[in-house]
Design a protein around this motif. Sequence first.
Motif, short mmCIF file in Angstrom:
data_model
loop_
_atom_site.label_atom_id
_atom_site.label_comp_id
_atom_site.label_asym_id
_atom_site.label_seq_id
_atom_site.Cartn_x
_atom_site.Cartn_y
_atom_site.Cartn_z
N LEU C 163 0.83 -1.21 0.00
CA LEU C 163 0.00 0.00 0.00
C LEU C 163 0.86 1.25 0.00
CD1 LEU C 163 -2.79 -1.01 2.54
CD2 LEU C 163 -2.90 -1.00 0.05
N ALA C 164 1.98 1.18 0.69
CA ALA C 164 2.86 2.35 0.78
C ALA C 164 3.39 2.78 -0.58
CB ALA C 164 4.01 2.08 1.74
N LEU C 165 3.35 1.86 -1.54
CA LEU C 165 3.79 2.20 -2.89
C LEU C 165 2.78 3.12 -3.57
CD1 LEU C 165 4.82 -1.28 -4.34
CD2 LEU C 165 6.35 0.64 -3.92
N GLU C 166 1.60 3.26 -2.96
CA GLU C 166 0.47 3.95 -3.57
C GLU C 166 0.18 3.35 -4.94
OE1 GLU C 166 2.35 7.89 -3.07
OE2 GLU C 166 0.65 8.31 -1.77
N PRO C 167 -0.09 2.05 -4.96
CA PRO C 167 -0.32 1.37 -6.24
C PRO C 167 -1.73 1.60 -6.72
CG PRO C 167 -0.60 -0.20 -4.47
CD PRO C 167 -0.30 1.14 -3.82
N GLU C 168 -2.03 1.08 -7.91
CA GLU C 168 -3.39 1.16 -8.43
C GLU C 168 -4.07 -0.19 -8.31
OE1 GLU C 168 -2.76 2.69 -12.40
OE2 GLU C 168 -1.24 4.01 -11.54
N VAL C 169 -3.25 -1.23 -8.44
CA VAL C 169 -3.77 -2.59 -8.41
C VAL C 169 -3.00 -3.36 -7.34
CG1 VAL C 169 -4.09 -4.71 -9.74
CG2 VAL C 169 -4.25 -2.49 -10.89
N ILE C 170 -3.72 -4.21 -6.59
CA ILE C 170 -3.05 -5.08 -5.64
C ILE C 170 -3.35 -6.53 -6.00
CG2 ILE C 170 -2.77 -5.68 -3.20
CD1 ILE C 170 -3.91 -2.96 -2.52
N LEU C 171 -2.28 -7.33 -6.11
CA LEU C 171 -2.44 -8.75 -6.39
C LEU C 171 -2.14 -9.50 -5.09
CD1 LEU C 171 -0.21 -8.77 -9.60
CD2 LEU C 171 -2.69 -8.46 -9.50
N VAL C 192 -11.82 -5.58 1.92
CA VAL C 192 -13.11 -5.02 1.52
C VAL C 192 -13.07 -3.49 1.62
CG1 VAL C 192 -15.58 -4.94 2.08
CG2 VAL C 192 -14.34 -7.13 2.12
N THR C 193 -12.37 -2.97 2.65
CA THR C 193 -12.22 -1.52 2.75
C THR C 193 -11.34 -0.99 1.62
OG1 THR C 193 -12.03 -2.05 5.09
CG2 THR C 193 -11.87 0.27 4.48
N LEU C 194 -10.29 -1.75 1.32
CA LEU C 194 -9.29 -1.25 0.36
C LEU C 194 -9.83 -1.10 -1.05
CD1 LEU C 194 -6.14 -3.23 1.51
CD2 LEU C 194 -6.53 -0.77 1.65
N LYS C 195 -10.87 -1.87 -1.41
CA LYS C 195 -11.28 -1.85 -2.82
C LYS C 195 -11.88 -0.50 -3.20
CE LYS C 195 -15.96 -3.67 -2.54
NZ LYS C 195 -16.83 -4.79 -2.83
N ARG C 196 -12.21 0.35 -2.20
CA ARG C 196 -12.69 1.68 -2.55
C ARG C 196 -11.62 2.46 -3.30
NH1 ARG C 196 -14.07 2.87 3.20
NH2 ARG C 196 -15.49 1.14 3.62
N GLN C 197 -10.37 2.22 -2.95
CA GLN C 197 -9.29 2.96 -3.59
C GLN C 197 -8.55 2.16 -4.66
OE1 GLN C 197 -6.52 5.11 -0.97
NE2 GLN C 197 -7.93 4.52 0.68
N TYR C 198 -8.60 0.84 -4.54
CA TYR C 198 -7.73 0.03 -5.40
C TYR C 198 -8.54 -0.99 -6.18
CZ TYR C 198 -4.44 1.74 -1.90
OH TYR C 198 -3.72 2.52 -1.07
N THR C 199 -7.91 -1.52 -7.19
CA THR C 199 -8.45 -2.68 -7.88
C THR C 199 -7.69 -3.89 -7.35
OG1 THR C 199 -8.82 -1.31 -9.82
CG2 THR C 199 -8.86 -3.70 -10.15
N ILE C 200 -8.42 -4.92 -6.95
CA ILE C 200 -7.77 -6.04 -6.26
C ILE C 200 -8.01 -7.35 -7.00
CG2 ILE C 200 -7.75 -7.39 -4.12
CD1 ILE C 200 -8.52 -4.81 -2.65
N ILE C 201 -6.97 -8.10 -7.19
CA ILE C 201 -7.12 -9.46 -7.71
C ILE C 201 -6.55 -10.40 -6.67
CG2 ILE C 201 -6.67 -11.06 -9.59
CD1 ILE C 201 -6.10 -8.72 -11.39
#
Lengths: 309, 278, 252
Positions: C163-171, C192-201
Motif C-alpha cells: 500500500l505504501a507504494l500507492e499502487p493502483e492494483v493489488i495482487l 473489503v475496505t481497500l477496494k474503494r481505492q484500489y483494484t484487487i485481484i
Amino acid sequence: MKERLIGFLLFMSALVSIASLAVITFFIFEAGLPLIFRVGIGNFLQNSIWQPSGKTPQFGIAAMILGSVWVTLGAIMIGVPLGLAVAIFSAELAPPWLAAVIRPVLQLLAGIPSVIYGFIGLTILAPVVRAAFGGPGLSVVTAALILGIMILPSIVSISEDALRAVPRAYRDGALAVGATQWQTIWRVLVPAARSGIVASIILGMGRALGETMAVIMMLGNALQVPRSPLDSATTLTSNIGLELAYASGQHREALFATGVVLFVLIMILNLLANVFTGRLVLWRSRAPSLSTMRTLWRNRVPASDRRSS
Amino acid sequence: MNRQLSQRFAFGLLWSAASATIIILAIIVMFIMVQGLPYVNLAFLTGGPIAQGREGGILPAILGTFALGALSLIIAVPLGVGAAVFLTEYTRPSPLTTIMRFGTDSLAGVPSIIFGLFGFIFFVTRLNLGWSLLAGGLTIALMVLPTLIRTAEEAIRAVPVAYREVSYGLGASRWQMVRTVVLPNALPGIVTGIILSFGRAVGETAAVIFTAGTALNIPTSVLSPTRTMAVHFYILAVEGISLPKAYATGAVLIATILVINVVANLLITRGVARAVRR
Amino acid sequence: MSDFKIQIERFGYAYGNETALRNITLNVRRNSILAIFGPARGGKTTLLRSINRLTDIGEPGTHSGRILLDGQDIYAPGLDVASLRRRVGMVFALPVALPMSILDNVAYGQRLRGVRSPSRIQDLVQQSLEAAALWDEVRDRLDAPATSLSGGQQQRLSIARVLALEPEVILLDEPTAALDPISTAKIEEALVTLKRQYTIIIAPHNVQQAGRVADDTAFFLMGECIEAGPASQLFTVPRDQRTEDYITGRFG
C-alpha cells in the motif's frame, strides 16, 4: 543507465578471474618458452644437469622433476589414507561434538603458514629421521611426511563432501540387507563417492607439487637424482624459490621455463579433478566462441529488467 | 573373518586417524608457542630489528604484514564480491558461467610460487613497480580472489529467494535489489571470506618474497618494499640468523592465524544461528 | 476511460514446453475485487505474477497475447518494469518480512523511488499500516525488527508495504494460506475496505474466501479460465458443470 553501468562493472569483475588466469599463463610462457625451445624440450626435460651459470651452461630439470615426483607421491601415500580416514570418520562416525572439533582443526591446519610446516620438518622431524634411518635427515621422506599433513585439509574436505552427498537410500539399503556399518561404508559409500575422492587426491597432488617454501626447508636442496627416500633432493618449485632472487639472463629464463613445466602439470591435474567431479561439462559440449559470449552477455538478464531504472 | 571384529578394527583405525590429526595440530602449535612465547614481549612487538633481526623486534614485519593484507583485500574484495554478484544475480547458468567457474577453480589451484613468478615478471619488472607493497598486494589479490568469489557466492545463494521476489515486487531494479536485500543479508558470509583471505595473505611466503621483497623497513608508501612476518620467519630460520627470534616470530604469526580463524568461525556460527532463527 | 482497469486478452504463458496458462481472456473492473479460484496448479499464481511481470525473474518462460493496464500493454517493448511493479503491487502466499525494521519494510518501496523526506515517509507508513489494520499493534515499535512479528502480522505488514507504494492494483496470492482464522478475518476486512481505492485481484485460499470477499470471480482449471462472472451468479448458478463440481466440493 546507471543499472547498465553497474551490470557492466560486475561483468568485468567476473571476467577478471579468467582474464588473470590468461595473463598469468601468457607472461609465464612468454618468459619461459624461448629457453625451452633453445635447449630443446627433450633436453630440458631429460637432462639431469643444471649448471645455469657455467661457461657452457646446462639447463636440465630431470632431477627436479624426479624430486617433485618422489615428494608428491610420498605426500600422497601419507595424506590419502590419513585424509580418507578422517573424511570417513567425520562424515559417518564422529559424534557431533567431535565433528565440531575436527572441522576447525582442519581449518587451522590449512591456515598454518607453509614456512611453519617447513620449520617443524626441519627442526623436529629431520633429526628424528636422521637418527632412525641415517642419511642427511633433510630428505624425501621428511618432506613427504610433512607435505602429507599439509595436503590433509584439501583431501578431507572434498572427500567428506563427496561422502555426505551419497544418497541416504544407499546407506539404508545396505544396512537393511544386513551389512555391518563398516561394510556399508567400505563397500557402498566409498565406491559411491569414488569420483569425489579421486578428485580430492588429484587436488592434493596439485598442492604437494606446488608447495615451495616448506620443501625448500625440508628437502636439503641437493641437486641430484634421488636414489632412495632418505636422499635429499630438489623439486621444480624449490629450485625456483631458491634461485629466482639472484638469477638473471638465461638463468632467470630457465627458472621461468621450469615454471612453465610446473604450470602445465598443475593445469593437467586441475582439469582431471574437474573431470572427476563432473564440473567440467563444457568439454563434452563445444567451447563457446566470442560471438556466443557476446550473445550470452546480452541475454544475461531478461530484457525487461535492463530497460528499467 | 569375523565381520564384527573387522568393523572394530577399521573403526579403531578411523578413530586413531582423527585423533592423530588433532594431536599433530596440537604439536605444531604448542611447539612453536612454547619455544617462542618466552621471547615475545612488548619490546619485541613494538621495536625495530637490529642486525638483520638478530636482536630487537619485528614491528616493521608486523606492519608490513597488515599493510600487505589490507592492500590486497582493498584490491580483491570489490572484484571478488562483484564477480560473485554477477555469477549469482546477473546470469543464469550457461557456458559463460561454466568458463568463469573453471577459471576461478583453476586460479585456486595455481601454486603460490607461480603467482610469485608472475608477480615478479609482470608487476615488479614489466610494470616497473619494483619490490613493493603494491606489487605484492596485487599478486596476493589475484591469489585470494577465488576464495573470495566462492565464499561470497555461497553467502549470496543462501539469501532466501522470497526476499528477492518481495524486493522486485516493490519495484526494485536489479541493482537496488542486490544493494538493499542481497548484500546486507550475505554480509556475514562475505566477511568470513574476507577474513580467511586475510589469513592467506598473512601466511603466504613464496608469492610475497619475490614481489614485496625482503626489506626490513617500515613501509612508508605503497611503493616501499616490505617484509612480512612469514618472510621474516623464513629468513631468520633458514639463514640461521637467530633461532630464538625465529621462534618468537613464529609464535606471533601462529597467534595471528589463530585469531583470524577464531573470528571467522564466530562469524560462521553467528550466520548459521541467524539463518536458523528465520 | 474504460470501465476495466485490467484487460487480459488471449493471454498464455509457458515454461519451456510446459503450458501454464492457455488463452485467458478476462476483464477486471475498477475498484472491485476479482477472485481467481480453482484447484492447485491451475495457473492462478502464474497469472498474478504475469500481471506485474514477476514472471521475468525466476524460471524463464514465454508469454502470448496481451495484458492491458488502463489500456496500455504491459509487455510493450520499452516499458519500465519497475514502475509497472509500483503500480501493481503483489502480496505473496507466505508472509515475508525483510530482515529490517518494521518502518524500513513499509518505507522500502518509496525509498527505492528516491523519497527521502522523513515526514513524508512517516505519514505514508502510518497510513499504510492503518489501512492494513496493523497500526495499532506496532505503533510503539516501528523500529523493532519486522521478523519479530507473528505470521499474521507479517502478512499485514506485506500488505502495508504494498500500500505504501500507492499502487493502483493489488495482487494477492493466497495471502491467508499460512494464517490462523483471526488473522485471516482481519485481512479479509481490510481488503473489503481497500477496494474503494484500489483494484484487487486475489487468488483466495478457498472457495469460501472467494465468496466472502469477491465481487467478480473466475474459475481456473489446468491453465484455462473455465468460467468468469459476478460472484453472485457464479456461485449460485454456474454455467459450467466443472465449476459446479468444484464449488460443491466434488473434486479439488
